[in-house]
Scaffold this motif. Structure first.
Motif, PDB file in Angstrom:
ATOM      1  N   VAL A   1      42.533  84.016  62.881  1.00 24.29           N
ATOM      2  CA  VAL A   1      42.833  84.650  64.163  1.00 24.29           C
ATOM      3  C   VAL A   1      43.430  86.047  63.974  1.00 24.29           C
ATOM      4  N   ASP A   2      44.422  86.139  63.092  1.00 20.70           N
ATOM      5  CA  ASP A   2      45.129  87.412  62.912  1.00 20.70           C
ATOM      6  C   ASP A   2      44.608  88.232  61.742  1.00 20.70           C
ATOM      7  N   GLY A   3      43.844  87.603  60.844  1.00 23.98           N
ATOM      8  CA  GLY A   3      43.391  88.304  59.650  1.00 23.98           C
ATOM      9  C   GLY A   3      44.477  88.319  58.587  1.00 23.98           C
ATOM     10  N   GLY A   4      44.343  89.205  57.626  1.00 27.95           N
ATOM     11  CA  GLY A   4      45.356  89.323  56.582  1.00 27.95           C
ATOM     12  C   GLY A   4      44.963  88.704  55.265  1.00 27.95           C
ATOM     13  N   PHE A   5      43.771  88.097  55.211  1.00 23.16           N
ATOM     14  CA  PHE A   5      43.303  87.555  53.934  1.00 23.16           C
ATOM     15  C   PHE A   5      42.495  88.634  53.223  1.00 23.16           C
ATOM     16  N   HIS A   6      42.927  88.983  52.018  1.00 20.32           N
ATOM     17  CA  HIS A   6      42.297  90.064  51.270  1.00 20.32           C
ATOM     18  C   HIS A   6      41.390  89.484  50.194  1.00 20.32           C
ATOM     19  N   CYS A   7      40.086  89.592  50.410  1.00 18.85           N
ATOM     20  CA  CYS A   7      39.127  89.012  49.473  1.00 18.85           C
ATOM     21  C   CYS A   7      39.200  89.658  48.095  1.00 18.85           C
ATOM     22  N   ALA A   8      39.516  90.946  48.063  1.00 21.40           N
ATOM     23  CA  ALA A   8      39.612  91.631  46.770  1.00 21.40           C
ATOM     24  C   ALA A   8      40.750  91.068  45.917  1.00 21.40           C
ATOM     25  N   ASN A   9      41.806  90.584  46.581  1.00 17.78           N
ATOM     26  CA  ASN A   9      42.948  89.997  45.865  1.00 17.78           C
ATOM     27  C   ASN A   9      42.771  88.508  45.618  1.00 17.78           C
ATOM     28  N   ASN A  10      41.653  87.955  46.058  1.00 19.93           N
ATOM     29  CA  ASN A  10      41.379  86.529  45.891  1.00 19.93           C
ATOM     30  C   ASN A  10      40.563  86.292  44.628  1.00 19.93           C
TER      31      ASN A  10
ATOM     32  N   GLY B   1      36.196  82.491  45.726  1.00 18.26           N
ATOM     33  CA  GLY B   1      36.923  82.873  44.524  1.00 18.26           C
ATOM     34  C   GLY B   1      36.019  83.447  43.452  1.00 18.26           C
ATOM     35  N   PHE B   2      34.891  82.783  43.198  1.00 15.36           N
ATOM     36  CA  PHE B   2      33.981  83.270  42.158  1.00 15.36           C
ATOM     37  C   PHE B   2      33.331  84.592  42.570  1.00 15.36           C
ATOM     38  N   ARG B   3      33.025  84.748  43.850  1.00 19.83           N
ATOM     39  CA  ARG B   3      32.443  86.011  44.296  1.00 19.83           C
ATOM     40  C   ARG B   3      33.417  87.155  44.059  1.00 19.83           C
ATOM     41  N   SER B   4      34.701  86.927  44.401  1.00 22.22           N
ATOM     42  CA  SER B   4      35.705  87.965  44.221  1.00 22.22           C
ATOM     43  C   SER B   4      35.947  88.258  42.740  1.00 22.22           C
ATOM     44  N   MET B   5      35.978  87.208  41.914  1.00 24.28           N
ATOM     45  CA  MET B   5      36.182  87.425  40.479  1.00 24.28           C
ATOM     46  C   MET B   5      35.031  88.206  39.861  1.00 24.28           C
ATOM     47  N   MET B   6      33.811  87.915  40.279  1.00 25.22           N
ATOM     48  CA  MET B   6      32.664  88.608  39.717  1.00 25.22           C
ATOM     49  C   MET B   6      32.583  90.062  40.187  1.00 25.22           C
ATOM     50  N   GLU B   7      33.120  90.323  41.383  1.00 31.43           N
ATOM     51  CA  GLU B   7      33.089  91.695  41.900  1.00 31.43           C
ATOM     52  C   GLU B   7      34.280  92.513  41.424  1.00 31.43           C
ATOM     53  N   HIS B   8      35.460  91.883  41.359  1.00 30.36           N
ATOM     54  CA  HIS B   8      36.677  92.620  41.047  1.00 30.36           C
ATOM     55  C   HIS B   8      37.312  92.199  39.723  1.00 30.36           C
ATOM     56  N   ARG B   9      36.666  91.327  38.969  1.00 31.83           N
ATOM     57  CA  ARG B   9      37.127  90.706  37.729  1.00 31.83           C
ATOM     58  C   ARG B   9      38.320  89.788  37.984  1.00 31.83           C
ATOM     59  N   ALA B  10      38.485  88.793  37.144  1.00 34.75           N
ATOM     60  CA  ALA B  10      39.529  87.788  37.331  1.00 34.75           C
ATOM     61  C   ALA B  10      40.908  88.393  37.111  1.00 34.75           C
ATOM     62  N   ASN B  11      41.859  87.946  37.921  1.00 32.60           N
ATOM     63  CA  ASN B  11      43.254  88.370  37.752  1.00 32.60           C
ATOM     64  C   ASN B  11      43.789  87.747  36.464  1.00 32.60           C
ATOM     65  N   PRO B  12      44.216  88.562  35.485  1.00 32.14           N
ATOM     66  CA  PRO B  12      44.662  88.008  34.201  1.00 32.14           C
ATOM     67  C   PRO B  12      45.780  86.984  34.322  1.00 32.14           C
ATOM     68  N   GLU B  13      46.647  87.142  35.347  1.00 31.93           N
ATOM     69  CA  GLU B  13      47.785  86.233  35.485  1.00 31.93           C
ATOM     70  C   GLU B  13      47.391  84.885  36.068  1.00 31.93           C
ATOM     71  N   THR B  14      46.276  84.840  36.791  1.00 38.01           N
ATOM     72  CA  THR B  14      45.907  83.602  37.480  1.00 38.01           C
ATOM     73  C   THR B  14      44.626  82.970  36.937  1.00 38.01           C
ATOM     74  N   VAL B  15      44.175  83.379  35.754  1.00 31.99           N
ATOM     75  CA  VAL B  15      42.944  82.791  35.213  1.00 31.99           C
ATOM     76  C   VAL B  15      43.055  81.284  34.945  1.00 31.99           C
ATOM     77  N   PRO B  16      44.278  80.703  34.729  1.00 29.22           N
ATOM     78  CA  PRO B  16      44.327  79.243  34.562  1.00 29.22           C
ATOM     79  C   PRO B  16      43.826  78.473  35.772  1.00 29.22           C
ATOM     80  N   THR B  17      43.740  79.128  36.933  1.00 34.47           N
ATOM     81  CA  THR B  17      43.237  78.421  38.121  1.00 34.47           C
ATOM     82  C   THR B  17      41.773  78.020  37.959  1.00 34.47           C
ATOM     83  N   LEU B  18      41.075  78.617  36.988  1.00 32.49           N
ATOM     84  CA  LEU B  18      39.707  78.181  36.707  1.00 32.49           C
ATOM     85  C   LEU B  18      39.681  76.722  36.268  1.00 32.49           C
TER      86      LEU B  18
END
Length: 405
Positions: free
Chosen positions: A171-180, A237-254
């Motif tokens: 409804v309000d937005g605020g989800f940033h796909c690039a940071n996902n 998540g995979f779309r964002s990782m492939m476009e913006h590369r995986a966040n090094p700090e959160t790669v264990p979420t794979l």
């Protein structure tokens, strides 16, 4: 050793994953007595069956029971201590500006680690009661409704947190796909899956048709929610990782797919066993093995991919053995526990079921050898991360964990 009075790094709800990991390790020790001790007529071992097995069993059986029970006690105590420590921190943290900021961004899903951990607490409590309280199994049919109520309350809490997040971003937005650029949002659906597997326990173990059906419906609801949103969040998540590369700090979420598949797989296994035991719907051994083997293969695929990414990102060097601190590192514990637990089902309910090996044969112990190594490595990482992120002082081995004030 004692827990610090001030967190060594800014607090966030992901620290609940430390308590979750301790509870999972308690469950991992339960697997040994679950599958290797006799408990005819009961779906799980209890105080009476363990006492009988200890008194009449061989030295190896006695050692197995003693080590397993010791492991359950140690990690159950750690689970409770870390749970108390987390709630004391969380109650102070939720009034801060950092907490308000978290509720306006992608990281709001971190709050789902709380119902996820609470669901594990119910499972740990059930195990402790079954194996340490004499005569408790005799009144278990009266306890199942209480367990269903507990999971229902946790489920309502989880749904409220998830609804707050989804309604805000839709409804309000605020989800940033690039940071996902991770699978961090999968934490929310993992909570639903854990609640679902909790419902499935009473479904499978109760001989009361009403209790079994109520548990079945509860498990179905939360599993459907988990699977539906898992499909959405994985693609995002995979779309964002492939476009913006995986966040090094959160790669264990794979690796979060590994525990997710474990709890979903065990829940489905229990639900189908309930249909067989209580309602006459037979489940062939071959079909049982096929399901378990397929799900285990999914876990191995994500395990290999996740390891390759973490190795390339030098995650272990930096966040486990290195100087960098991240509460998300506790995400590493659940996959190790989950793979161990699900492999127990594959071996005992799958391979033994189709007759390709016998219990306590050479092949049986060969199959268990890598699992024991995996469990040992997971325990090592758990204490390594706890020492780095939570524990600041080490005393003698007889000292207890003291919750922060």
């Amino acid at each position: 050793m004692s827990l610090s009075k001030a967190a060594p790094a800014p607090y966030n709800p992901l620290y609940f994953l430390a308590a979750l990991g301790a509870g999972g390790l308690a469950v991992s020790f339960f697997m040994y007595i679950m599958w290797m001790t006799p408990h005819a007529g009961q779906p799980i071992p209890s105080f009476s069956t363990l006492m009988a097995a200890f008194q009449t069993g061989s030295l190896a059986m006695q050692a197995l029971i003693a080590v397993s029970l010791a492991g359950i006690v140690v990690f159950s105590v750690l689970h409770v201590r870390l749970l108390v420590w987390n709630f004391s921190r969380y109650n102070a943290w939720k009034q801060t500006e950092a907490a308000q900021k978290l509720r306006t961004g992608n990281a709001e899903t971190q709050l789902m680690s709380i119902p996820l951990t609470l669901a594990m607490s119910v499972n740990v409590g059930f195990i402790i009661g079954a194996v340490f309280v004499p005569g408790l199994w005799g009144i278990v049919e009266f306890l199942f409704p209480a367990a269903l109520l507990a999971f229902a309350l946790i489920g309502v809490y989880a749904l409220r947190l998830f609804a707050d997040f989804m309604s805000r971003v839709l409804v309000d937005g605020g989800f940033h796909c690039a940071n996902n650029n991770s699978l961090a949002t999968m934490l929310s659906v993992f909570a639903f899956a854990m609640i679902g597997v909790g419902f499935s326990a009473a479904t499978a173990m109760s001989h009361n048709p009403v209790t079994s059906v109520v548990g079945f419906m509860g498990a179905s609801f939360f599993l459907v929610a988990a699977v539906l949103f898992a499909a959405i969040f994985m693609v995002m998540g995979f779309r964002s990782m492939m476009e913006h590369r995986a966040n090094p700090e959160t790669v264990p979420t794979l690796w979060i797919i590994i525990p997710f598949v474990t709890v979903v797989g065990i829940a489905v296994y229990r639900m189908k066993m309930a249909l067989e035991h209580n309602f006459g719907a037979e489940w062939a051994a071959g079909d049982k093995f096929a399901m378990l083997a397929t799900l285990f293969s999914i876990q191995l695929v994500f395990g290999l991919v996740g390891f390759a990414v973490m190795k390339r990102a030098r995650y272990f060097e930096q966040y486990v053995s290195g100087e960098k601190r991240s509460s998300g590192a506790f995400t590493l514990i659940c996959p190790g526990v989950a793979l161990f637990v699900f492999a127990n089902f594959l071996i005992n309910a799958g391979l033994l079921g189709i007759g390709v090996m016998d219990k306590f044969s050479v092949a049986y112990f060969v199959a268990y050898a890598p699992l024991v190594v995996l469990q040992a490595l997971t325990i090592k990482v758990f204490f390594q991360l706890s020492g780095k992120l939570i524990t600041t002082e080490r005393h003698d081995d007889t000292a207890a964990l003291a919750p922060a004030e």
